[in-house]
Design a protein around this motif. Structure first.
Motif, PDB file in Angstrom:
ATOM      1  N   LYS A  67       0.857  -1.183   0.000  1.00 29.59           N
ATOM      2  CA  LYS A  67       0.000   0.000   0.000  1.00 29.59           C
ATOM      3  C   LYS A  67       0.895   1.236   0.000  1.00 29.59           C
ATOM      4  O   LYS A  67       1.756   1.399   0.872  1.00 29.59           O
ATOM      5  CB  LYS A  67      -0.912   0.001   1.225  1.00 29.59           C
ATOM      6  CG  LYS A  67      -1.990  -1.058   1.195  1.00 29.59           C
ATOM      7  CD  LYS A  67      -2.855  -1.014  -0.057  1.00 29.59           C
ATOM      8  CE  LYS A  67      -3.571   0.285  -0.295  1.00 29.59           C
ATOM      9  NZ  LYS A  67      -4.668   0.550   0.641  1.00 29.59           N
ATOM     10  N   VAL A  91      -9.982   6.730  -1.292  1.00 29.20           N
ATOM     11  CA  VAL A  91     -10.006   6.578   0.167  1.00 29.20           C
ATOM     12  C   VAL A  91     -10.738   7.770   0.774  1.00 29.20           C
ATOM     13  O   VAL A  91     -11.408   8.532   0.075  1.00 29.20           O
ATOM     14  CB  VAL A  91      -8.573   6.436   0.736  1.00 29.20           C
ATOM     15  CG1 VAL A  91      -7.951   5.117   0.290  1.00 29.20           C
ATOM     16  CG2 VAL A  91      -7.687   7.611   0.322  1.00 29.20           C
ATOM     17  N   GLU A  92     -10.605   7.933   2.074  1.00 25.52           N
ATOM     18  CA  GLU A  92     -11.349   8.965   2.795  1.00 25.52           C
ATOM     19  C   GLU A  92     -11.057  10.353   2.229  1.00 25.52           C
ATOM     20  O   GLU A  92      -9.965  10.641   1.766  1.00 25.52           O
ATOM     21  CB  GLU A  92     -10.990   8.928   4.280  1.00 25.52           C
ATOM     22  CG  GLU A  92     -11.356   7.637   4.983  1.00 25.52           C
ATOM     23  CD  GLU A  92     -10.309   6.561   4.813  1.00 25.52           C
ATOM     24  OE1 GLU A  92     -10.535   5.439   5.299  1.00 25.52           O
ATOM     25  OE2 GLU A  92      -9.259   6.827   4.186  1.00 25.52           O
ATOM     26  N   ARG A 117      -6.929  -0.925   3.596  1.00 24.42           N
ATOM     27  CA  ARG A 117      -8.357  -0.686   3.620  1.00 24.42           C
ATOM     28  C   ARG A 117      -9.102  -2.008   3.456  1.00 24.42           C
ATOM     29  O   ARG A 117      -8.551  -2.986   2.958  1.00 24.42           O
ATOM     30  CB  ARG A 117      -8.772   0.289   2.498  1.00 24.42           C
ATOM     31  CG  ARG A 117      -8.227   1.701   2.660  1.00 24.42           C
ATOM     32  CD  ARG A 117      -8.777   2.377   3.886  1.00 24.42           C
ATOM     33  NE  ARG A 117      -8.315   3.754   4.043  1.00 24.42           N
ATOM     34  CZ  ARG A 117      -7.187   4.118   4.662  1.00 24.42           C
ATOM     35  NH1 ARG A 117      -6.392   3.181   5.173  1.00 24.42           N
ATOM     36  NH2 ARG A 117      -6.860   5.380   4.776  1.00 24.42           N
ATOM     37  N   GLU A 118     -10.366  -2.028   3.851  1.00 26.62           N
ATOM     38  CA  GLU A 118     -11.137  -3.265   3.828  1.00 26.62           C
ATOM     39  C   GLU A 118     -11.258  -3.831   2.421  1.00 26.62           C
ATOM     40  O   GLU A 118     -11.175  -5.048   2.209  1.00 26.62           O
ATOM     41  CB  GLU A 118     -12.522  -3.025   4.420  1.00 26.62           C
ATOM     42  CG  GLU A 118     -13.363  -4.279   4.538  1.00 26.62           C
ATOM     43  CD  GLU A 118     -14.737  -4.021   5.136  1.00 26.62           C
ATOM     44  OE1 GLU A 118     -15.474  -5.000   5.336  1.00 26.62           O
ATOM     45  OE2 GLU A 118     -15.073  -2.841   5.387  1.00 26.62           O
ATOM     46  N   ALA A 137      -3.649  -0.346  10.180  1.00 23.15           N
ATOM     47  CA  ALA A 137      -5.044  -0.307   9.735  1.00 23.15           C
ATOM     48  C   ALA A 137      -5.930   0.105  10.893  1.00 23.15           C
ATOM     49  O   ALA A 137      -5.522   0.058  12.064  1.00 23.15           O
ATOM     50  CB  ALA A 137      -5.477  -1.665   9.193  1.00 23.15           C
ATOM     51  N   GLN A 138      -7.142   0.504  10.555  1.00 24.18           N
ATOM     52  CA  GLN A 138      -8.140   0.828  11.568  1.00 24.18           C
ATOM     53  C   GLN A 138      -8.345  -0.395  12.459  1.00 24.18           C
ATOM     54  O   GLN A 138      -8.351  -1.529  11.970  1.00 24.18           O
ATOM     55  CB  GLN A 138      -9.434   1.229  10.854  1.00 24.18           C
ATOM     56  CG  GLN A 138     -10.302   2.174  11.657  1.00 24.18           C
ATOM     57  CD  GLN A 138     -11.440   1.413  12.332  1.00 24.18           C
ATOM     58  OE1 GLN A 138     -11.444   0.194  12.369  1.00 24.18           O
ATOM     59  NE2 GLN A 138     -12.395   2.146  12.849  1.00 24.18           N
ATOM     60  N   ASP A 266     -12.005   6.794   9.317  1.00 21.37           N
ATOM     61  CA  ASP A 266     -10.659   7.124   9.761  1.00 21.37           C
ATOM     62  C   ASP A 266     -10.703   7.844  11.102  1.00 21.37           C
ATOM     63  O   ASP A 266     -11.777   8.021  11.713  1.00 21.37           O
ATOM     64  CB  ASP A 266      -9.919   7.952   8.704  1.00 21.37           C
ATOM     65  CG  ASP A 266     -10.555   9.320   8.462  1.00 21.37           C
ATOM     66  OD1 ASP A 266     -11.436   9.733   9.254  1.00 21.37           O
ATOM     67  OD2 ASP A 266     -10.179   9.978   7.481  1.00 21.37           O
ATOM     68  N   THR A 272     -14.990   5.476   5.377  1.00 22.91           N
ATOM     69  CA  THR A 272     -14.050   4.795   4.489  1.00 22.91           C
ATOM     70  C   THR A 272     -14.797   4.212   3.302  1.00 22.91           C
ATOM     71  O   THR A 272     -15.709   3.402   3.486  1.00 22.91           O
ATOM     72  CB  THR A 272     -13.314   3.669   5.234  1.00 22.91           C
ATOM     73  OG1 THR A 272     -12.582   4.223   6.317  1.00 22.91           O
ATOM     74  CG2 THR A 272     -12.361   2.933   4.304  1.00 22.91           C
ATOM     75  N   TYR A 274     -15.640   1.745   0.223  1.00 23.63           N
ATOM     76  CA  TYR A 274     -15.376   0.345  -0.099  1.00 23.63           C
ATOM     77  C   TYR A 274     -15.537   0.181  -1.605  1.00 23.63           C
ATOM     78  O   TYR A 274     -16.609   0.440  -2.157  1.00 23.63           O
ATOM     79  CB  TYR A 274     -16.340  -0.589   0.632  1.00 23.63           C
ATOM     80  CG  TYR A 274     -15.995  -2.058   0.481  1.00 23.63           C
ATOM     81  CD1 TYR A 274     -15.365  -2.739   1.499  1.00 23.63           C
ATOM     82  CD2 TYR A 274     -16.308  -2.749  -0.693  1.00 23.63           C
ATOM     83  CE1 TYR A 274     -15.045  -4.085   1.372  1.00 23.63           C
ATOM     84  CE2 TYR A 274     -15.992  -4.080  -0.833  1.00 23.63           C
ATOM     85  CZ  TYR A 274     -15.356  -4.748   0.200  1.00 23.63           C
ATOM     86  OH  TYR A 274     -15.033  -6.083   0.059  1.00 23.63           O
TER      87      TYR A 274
END
Length: 330
Positions: A67, A91-92, A117-118, A137-138, A266, A272, A274
């Motif tokens: 990433k 992304v966000e 990210r998921e 990651a979260q 975030d 976030t 998907y």
């Protein structure tokens, strides 16, 4: 009939019966042997009939997926030009992030490395237990990463593989030594993306520039006949790596997908996105200074993505790096 004639007839009959029995046994043994050799008897297959894909041994190791940060303070990136495939995702905050996949070459350094990210987990299911390098990651995502069929290698697990650069500030200065995660590049066989390489399809239309917009980012690809590829610019600035090379992939895919809100967010509370990469939809393939309107299809997460023309013909990509930009633009 005399006694001697009756004896000769009895002996002849017995011999014929014995021969018939032996022939029947031989035929039965041969049939069972043939069944065993060709798989019908559950014992395998002949050398002339190759094993099915499910039975074939894996010939390649895992790809390395990294990433990569893609905001202005993270540029220029390092090692991006060595990737076989570069995926761009939203992304966000409407920004973009990259996932670089390495199979044929492992550069000495890659980065800056950022968080996962998921939707990365769904995208990576197409590979056989890939190695994922990411900065973190979260916290709600971490259990999903641990349960995914991949090898997660963040800095807290492999600290020796990462280092902080001194030319920029955190979090845009985390770099990876790929060879400290993989001993060697697995080779092209590990790229189970579903991509086909070969001659361009018939048709298409001339196009020398294409821009894809995110809410707070944009990618522009401009055809260069001299370099026989699409020069990449991000947010209006040419994308040049730290070694001074402008990224010029021979093939670019603009893949139209559904980008929905996930259950995660975030640290600032931004939802976030998907990116759904399983399903089907339209896409444009850019190669050789032309654009081809195609259809993409990925029936399940463990499968690669097929790109076909209107009549169902598989689309050939040009040899070299491939960029796939996921977009919700219609």
């Amino acid at each position: 009939m005399g006694r001697r004639a009756r004896v000769r007839r009895a002996v002849t009959t017995a011999a014929l019966l014995a021969a018939a029995v032996m022939g029947s046994l031989a035929t039965g043994c041969t049939a069972r042997h043939d069944q065993a050799e060709d798989g019908r008897g559950g014992q395998g297959q002949t050398q002339e009939q190759p094993p099915t894909p499910a039975q074939s041994p894996r010939r390649a190791g895992p790809v390395l997926a990294v990433k990569i940060d893609n905001v202005a303070p993270a540029r220029p990136q390092t090692g991006l030009n060595a990737a076989d495939v570069v995926y761009a995702e939203q992304v966000e905050g409407g920004l973009s992030r990259l996932m670089a996949v390495y199979a044929t070459t492992l550069p000495s350094v890659v980065g800056p490395v950022r968080s996962a990210r998921e939707s990365d987990l769904e995208l990576l299911r197409q590979f056989d237990r890939p190695t994922l390098a990411f900065s973190g990651a979260q916290h709600k995502l971490l259990p999903l990463i641990d349960a995914a069929p991949l090898t997660a290698e963040p800095p807290d697990k492999k600290s020796a593989a990462y280092f902080r650069g001194s030319d920029r500030t955190a979090p845009h200065n985390l770099y990876l030594h790929p060879r400290r995660l993989l001993a060697s590049a697995p080779g092209a066989d590990a790229l189970t993306t579903g991509f086909r390489f070969g001659p361009a399809p018939a048709g298409g239309r001339t196009e020398t520039s294409r821009t894809v917009h995110y809410p707070a980012a944009r990618f522009t690809f401009t055809w260069s006949a001299r370099r026989h590829g699409w020069q990449v610019a991000m947010d209006g600035t040419p994308t040049v790596t730290t070694d001074g090379k402008q990224l010029t992939p021979p093939t670019v895919v603009v893949q139209h997908v559904t980008v929905r809100t996930s259950r995660l967010h975030d640290v600032l509370g931004n939802d976030t996105p998907y990116t759904e990469t399983v399903g089907s939809g339209k896409a444009e393939v850019l190669r050789d200074g032309r654009v081809y309107d195609v259809t993409w299809k990925r029936p399940r997460a463990a499968a690669g993505t097929q790109f076909t023309t209107a009549d169902g013909t598989p689309v050939g990509f040009a040899r070299g790096q491939v960029w796939v930009v996921f977009t919700s633009e219609r």
